[in-house]
Motif scaffolding. Structure first.
Motif, PDB file in Angstrom:
ATOM      1  N   GLU A  85      75.205  57.114  94.033  1.00  0.00           N
ATOM      2  CA  GLU A  85      74.236  58.177  94.370  1.00  0.00           C
ATOM      3  C   GLU A  85      72.822  57.798  93.935  1.00  0.00           C
ATOM      4  OE1 GLU A  85      75.278  62.117  92.940  1.00  0.00           O
ATOM      5  OE2 GLU A  85      77.392  61.697  93.284  1.00  0.00           O
ATOM      6  N   MET A  86      72.706  57.101  92.802  1.00  0.00           N
ATOM      7  CA  MET A  86      71.382  56.747  92.264  1.00  0.00           C
ATOM      8  C   MET A  86      70.736  55.612  93.039  1.00  0.00           C
ATOM      9  SD  MET A  86      71.295  56.322  88.190  1.00  0.00           S
ATOM     10  CE  MET A  86      72.808  55.558  87.835  1.00  0.00           C
ATOM     11  N   ALA A  87      71.572  54.716  93.546  1.00  0.00           N
ATOM     12  CA  ALA A  87      71.090  53.426  94.066  1.00  0.00           C
ATOM     13  C   ALA A  87      69.901  53.535  95.020  1.00  0.00           C
ATOM     14  CB  ALA A  87      72.244  52.668  94.710  1.00  0.00           C
ATOM     15  N   PRO A  88      69.940  54.461  96.009  1.00  0.00           N
ATOM     16  CA  PRO A  88      68.815  54.479  96.957  1.00  0.00           C
ATOM     17  C   PRO A  88      67.492  54.905  96.326  1.00  0.00           C
ATOM     18  CG  PRO A  88      70.608  55.936  97.680  1.00  0.00           C
ATOM     19  CD  PRO A  88      70.975  55.441  96.332  1.00  0.00           C
ATOM     20  N   HIS A  89      67.533  55.462  95.131  1.00  0.00           N
ATOM     21  CA  HIS A  89      66.329  56.022  94.512  1.00  0.00           C
ATOM     22  C   HIS A  89      65.717  55.108  93.453  1.00  0.00           C
ATOM     23  CE1 HIS A  89      67.417  59.694  96.541  1.00  0.00           C
ATOM     24  NE2 HIS A  89      68.610  59.627  95.981  1.00  0.00           N
ATOM     25  N   LEU A  90      66.375  53.992  93.151  1.00  0.00           N
ATOM     26  CA  LEU A  90      65.884  53.136  92.058  1.00  0.00           C
ATOM     27  C   LEU A  90      65.324  51.824  92.590  1.00  0.00           C
ATOM     28  CD1 LEU A  90      68.592  53.541  89.266  1.00  0.00           C
ATOM     29  CD2 LEU A  90      66.313  54.565  89.361  1.00  0.00           C
ATOM     30  N   GLY A  91      64.251  51.365  91.956  1.00  0.00           N
ATOM     31  CA  GLY A  91      63.670  50.080  92.319  1.00  0.00           C
ATOM     32  C   GLY A  91      64.300  48.956  91.508  1.00  0.00           C
ATOM     33  N   ALA A  92      64.000  47.716  91.911  1.00  0.00           N
ATOM     34  CA  ALA A  92      64.564  46.546  91.232  1.00  0.00           C
ATOM     35  C   ALA A  92      64.053  46.419  89.799  1.00  0.00           C
ATOM     36  CB  ALA A  92      64.227  45.286  92.023  1.00  0.00           C
ATOM     37  N   ASP A  93      62.903  47.049  89.507  1.00  0.00           N
ATOM     38  CA  ASP A  93      62.314  46.924  88.163  1.00  0.00           C
ATOM     39  C   ASP A  93      62.823  47.970  87.175  1.00  0.00           C
ATOM     40  OD1 ASP A  93      60.881  44.842  89.056  1.00  0.00           O
ATOM     41  OD2 ASP A  93      59.011  45.974  89.380  1.00  0.00           O
ATOM     42  N   ALA A  94      63.619  48.901  87.662  1.00  0.00           N
ATOM     43  CA  ALA A  94      64.131  49.936  86.741  1.00  0.00           C
ATOM     44  C   ALA A  94      65.125  49.289  85.765  1.00  0.00           C
ATOM     45  CB  ALA A  94      64.825  51.034  87.523  1.00  0.00           C
ATOM     46  N   LEU A  95      65.307  49.944  84.620  1.00  0.00           N
ATOM     47  CA  LEU A  95      66.324  49.499  83.656  1.00  0.00           C
ATOM     48  C   LEU A  95      67.268  50.668  83.401  1.00  0.00           C
ATOM     49  CD1 LEU A  95      67.325  47.342  81.607  1.00  0.00           C
ATOM     50  CD2 LEU A  95      65.832  48.417  79.925  1.00  0.00           C
ATOM     51  N   VAL A  96      68.557  50.422  83.617  1.00  0.00           N
ATOM     52  CA  VAL A  96      69.552  51.458  83.354  1.00  0.00           C
ATOM     53  C   VAL A  96      70.278  51.096  82.062  1.00  0.00           C
ATOM     54  CG1 VAL A  96      71.685  52.548  84.184  1.00  0.00           C
ATOM     55  CG2 VAL A  96      69.866  51.978  85.813  1.00  0.00           C
ATOM     56  N   LEU A  97      70.332  52.065  81.139  1.00  0.00           N
ATOM     57  CA  LEU A  97      71.093  51.873  79.893  1.00  0.00           C
ATOM     58  C   LEU A  97      72.352  52.715  79.986  1.00  0.00           C
ATOM     59  CD1 LEU A  97      68.987  52.330  76.631  1.00  0.00           C
ATOM     60  CD2 LEU A  97      69.982  50.230  77.532  1.00  0.00           C
ATOM     61  N   SER A  98      73.509  52.097  79.847  1.00  0.00           N
ATOM     62  CA  SER A  98      74.757  52.860  79.855  1.00  0.00           C
ATOM     63  C   SER A  98      75.032  53.363  78.441  1.00  0.00           C
ATOM     64  CB  SER A  98      75.901  51.964  80.348  1.00  0.00           C
ATOM     65  OG  SER A  98      77.127  52.363  79.782  1.00  0.00           O
ATOM     66  N   LEU A  99      74.955  54.687  78.263  1.00  0.00           N
ATOM     67  CA  LEU A  99      75.265  55.293  76.952  1.00  0.00           C
ATOM     68  C   LEU A  99      76.655  55.902  77.056  1.00  0.00           C
ATOM     69  CD1 LEU A  99      72.207  54.872  76.516  1.00  0.00           C
ATOM     70  CD2 LEU A  99      72.119  57.115  75.465  1.00  0.00           C
ATOM     71  N   GLN A 100      77.661  55.046  77.067  1.00  0.00           N
ATOM     72  CA  GLN A 100      79.027  55.494  77.352  1.00  0.00           C
ATOM     73  C   GLN A 100      80.026  54.715  76.502  1.00  0.00           C
ATOM     74  OE1 GLN A 100      78.141  54.311  81.539  1.00  0.00           O
ATOM     75  NE2 GLN A 100      79.189  56.216  82.091  1.00  0.00           N
ATOM     76  N   ASN A 101      81.173  55.328  76.243  1.00  0.00           N
ATOM     77  CA  ASN A 101      82.272  54.583  75.619  1.00  0.00           C
ATOM     78  C   ASN A 101      82.991  53.761  76.675  1.00  0.00           C
ATOM     79  OD1 ASN A 101      81.857  55.492  73.026  1.00  0.00           O
ATOM     80  ND2 ASN A 101      83.347  57.162  73.165  1.00  0.00           N
ATOM     81  N   GLY A 102      83.820  52.824  76.233  1.00  0.00           N
ATOM     82  CA  GLY A 102      84.504  51.938  77.193  1.00  0.00           C
ATOM     83  C   GLY A 102      83.679  50.668  77.342  1.00  0.00           C
ATOM     84  N   VAL A 103      84.334  49.588  77.789  1.00  0.00           N
ATOM     85  CA  VAL A 103      83.631  48.293  77.776  1.00  0.00           C
ATOM     86  C   VAL A 103      83.125  47.842  79.137  1.00  0.00           C
ATOM     87  CG1 VAL A 103      84.826  47.458  75.715  1.00  0.00           C
ATOM     88  CG2 VAL A 103      85.791  46.960  77.965  1.00  0.00           C
ATOM     89  N   ASP A 104      83.460  48.571  80.218  1.00  0.00           N
ATOM     90  CA  ASP A 104      83.092  48.028  81.534  1.00  0.00           C
ATOM     91  C   ASP A 104      82.168  48.934  82.348  1.00  0.00           C
ATOM     92  OD1 ASP A 104      84.878  50.010  82.193  1.00  0.00           O
ATOM     93  OD2 ASP A 104      86.044  48.791  83.592  1.00  0.00           O
ATOM     94  N   ASN A 105      81.616  49.988  81.714  1.00  0.00           N
ATOM     95  CA  ASN A 105      80.773  50.914  82.492  1.00  0.00           C
ATOM     96  C   ASN A 105      79.529  50.231  83.047  1.00  0.00           C
ATOM     97  OD1 ASN A 105      81.876  53.717  82.588  1.00  0.00           O
ATOM     98  ND2 ASN A 105      82.075  53.303  80.402  1.00  0.00           N
ATOM     99  N   ALA A 106      78.853  49.440  82.222  1.00  0.00           N
ATOM    100  CA  ALA A 106      77.613  48.804  82.691  1.00  0.00           C
ATOM    101  C   ALA A 106      77.915  47.876  83.870  1.00  0.00           C
ATOM    102  CB  ALA A 106      76.943  48.043  81.550  1.00  0.00           C
ATOM    103  N   ALA A 107      78.995  47.106  83.752  1.00  0.00           N
ATOM    104  CA  ALA A 107      79.347  46.175  84.834  1.00  0.00           C
ATOM    105  C   ALA A 107      79.730  46.931  86.100  1.00  0.00           C
ATOM    106  CB  ALA A 107      80.483  45.264  84.390  1.00  0.00           C
ATOM    107  N   ARG A 108      80.466  48.028  85.943  1.00  0.00           N
ATOM    108  CA  ARG A 108      80.869  48.798  87.138  1.00  0.00           C
ATOM    109  C   ARG A 108      79.661  49.455  87.795  1.00  0.00           C
ATOM    110  NH1 ARG A 108      84.196  53.002  86.651  1.00  0.00           N
ATOM    111  NH2 ARG A 108      83.936  53.259  84.410  1.00  0.00           N
TER     112      ARG A 108
END
Ligand SMILES: NC(=O)C1=CN([C@@H]2O[C@H](COP(=O)(O)OP(=O)(O)OC[C@H]3O[C@@H](n4cnc5c(N)ncnc54)[C@H](OP(=O)(O)O)[C@@H]3O)[C@@H](O)[C@H]2O)C=CC1
Ligand SMILES: CC(C)(CO)C(=O)C(=O)O
Length: 313
Positions: free
Chosen positions: A94-117
């Protein structure tokens, strides 16, 4: 303002629940432009009266923007991704169409694969973080802080290092200590190990940690869970030390004997839990790597059964 300001003029929190509302509020009260993106009842309460931030010293009202539409992430240069693990990919899409290549997303989540997913669906960098905090949302518009409130972040990408240092400076100036670690994945695995040892058993039995470890039989099962997690982690290239993990497991219950796991709380409220990304992840990853994980697999299946029973009943 500090040196981090030029990097992060517009900060968005996607999934304004307990964690997102807390860290968003900390940044907003330090003077940053923050938009919380969350569910209607929470957003309406914040628009009416601001966000109530309950801390040990008292309650503060924090004024910030709140939206239900994910399009409000448009133009953000820093995004805190704070949904529960099962929602990661849907929200990234859902976020993808609204973000530019220069944005930085920080995953503040438990579990080890959220950022990769999340990264699979996003045009920009996604960095994992380990979240050390105890927060809850007792009602819409209210976030309660019970303890800690610090992050460990990190990425092997050399090009990202200046921005990660800027993130640390930004949060640090807002009263949130952030360590940039070369071993954030190891740290995430160590937290996953604790979640695997405690969450499912607390959920299935609806018991707090003190009661769990009072039974030697439960302690033995927890030890087996940790042995399996460490074996999978090692097969996956992580350097987890079994003795250190067992020691960390032993230390958690005495530190919070009355605590029920987040999985136990989700189950009691009839909410979907993150179990597929805790013991369920270990079972899947173990299978892929040829490591047997019968105890994690059983705990995962039992929580799934309890969830299904709640839904049906
Ligand atoms: N709470 C804590 O103290 C700690 C939590 N964590 C971890 O942090 C992560 C977040 O946890 P927590 O904040 O407690 O979880 P919450 O359930 O409180 O917050 C997530 C919020 O995101 C909302 N959400 C989901 N999808 C969307 C969407 N598409 N648009 C807008 N909002 C959405 C959820 O709504 P809905 O529920 O309606 O789906 C919910 O309000 C988890 O991985 C957790 O394990 C880590 C350390 C401590
Ligand atoms: C560390 C622990 C087990 C503390 O409750 C937790 O993160 C959770 O409940 O999900």
């Amino acid at each position: 303002m500090n040196d981090s300001t030029p990097f992060f003029a517009h900060i968005a929190v996607v999934g304004a629940g307990a964690v997102g509302s807390f860290f968003g509020a900390m940044l907003a009260r330090a003077g940053h432009r923050v938009v919380l993106i969350g569910r209607p009842a929470h957003v309406e309460a914040i628009r009416r009266e601001g966000l109530q931030l309950q801390m040990k010293g008292g309650t503060e009202r924090v004024a910030l923007e709140a939206q239900t539409d994910i399009a409000a992430v448009q133009g953000a240069d820093l995004v805190l991704l704070c949904v529960k693990s099962p929602d990661t990919e849907a929200v990234a899409l859902e976020m993808a169409p609204h973000l530019g290549a220069d944005a930085l997303v920080l995953s503040l989540q438990n579990g080890v694969d959220n950022a990769a997913r999340a990264a699979r669906h996003l045009p920009c960098a996604v960095v994992p973080s380990v979240v050390y905090v105890a927060t809850a949302m007792p009602a819409p518009g209210i976030v309660a802080h019970f303890g800690r409130g610090d992050l460990v972040i990190g990425s092997p990408d050399a090009a990202l290092q200046p921005r990660l240092q800027a993130v640390a400076a930004l949060f640090g100036a807002a009263g949130v200590p952030v360590v940039v670690s070369p071993d954030v994945m190891g740290e995430l695995w160590r937290k996953l190990m604790l979640n695997c040892a405690y969450n499912a058993i607390s959920a299935i039995a609806q018991q707090p940690y003190g009661a769990m470890v009072a039974l030697p039989e439960i302690q033995a099962v927890m030890r087996e869970v940790v042995e399996e997690v460490v074996a999978v982690a090692r097969a996956d290239g992580q350097r987890l030390d079994l003795d250190a993990c067992l020691q960390a497991m032993d230390q958690l219950a005495p530190a919070m004997p009355g605590q029920m796991s987040s999985t136990a709380q989700d189950l009691a409220r009839g909410k979907p839990s993150e179990i597929d990304h805790l013991n369920g992840f270990i079972a899947r990853r173990g299978e892929a790597l040829g490591v047997a994980t019968p105890v994690n697999r059983t705990l995962h299946a039992l929580v799934r059964l309890a969830e299904a029973a709640r839904r049906g009943g």
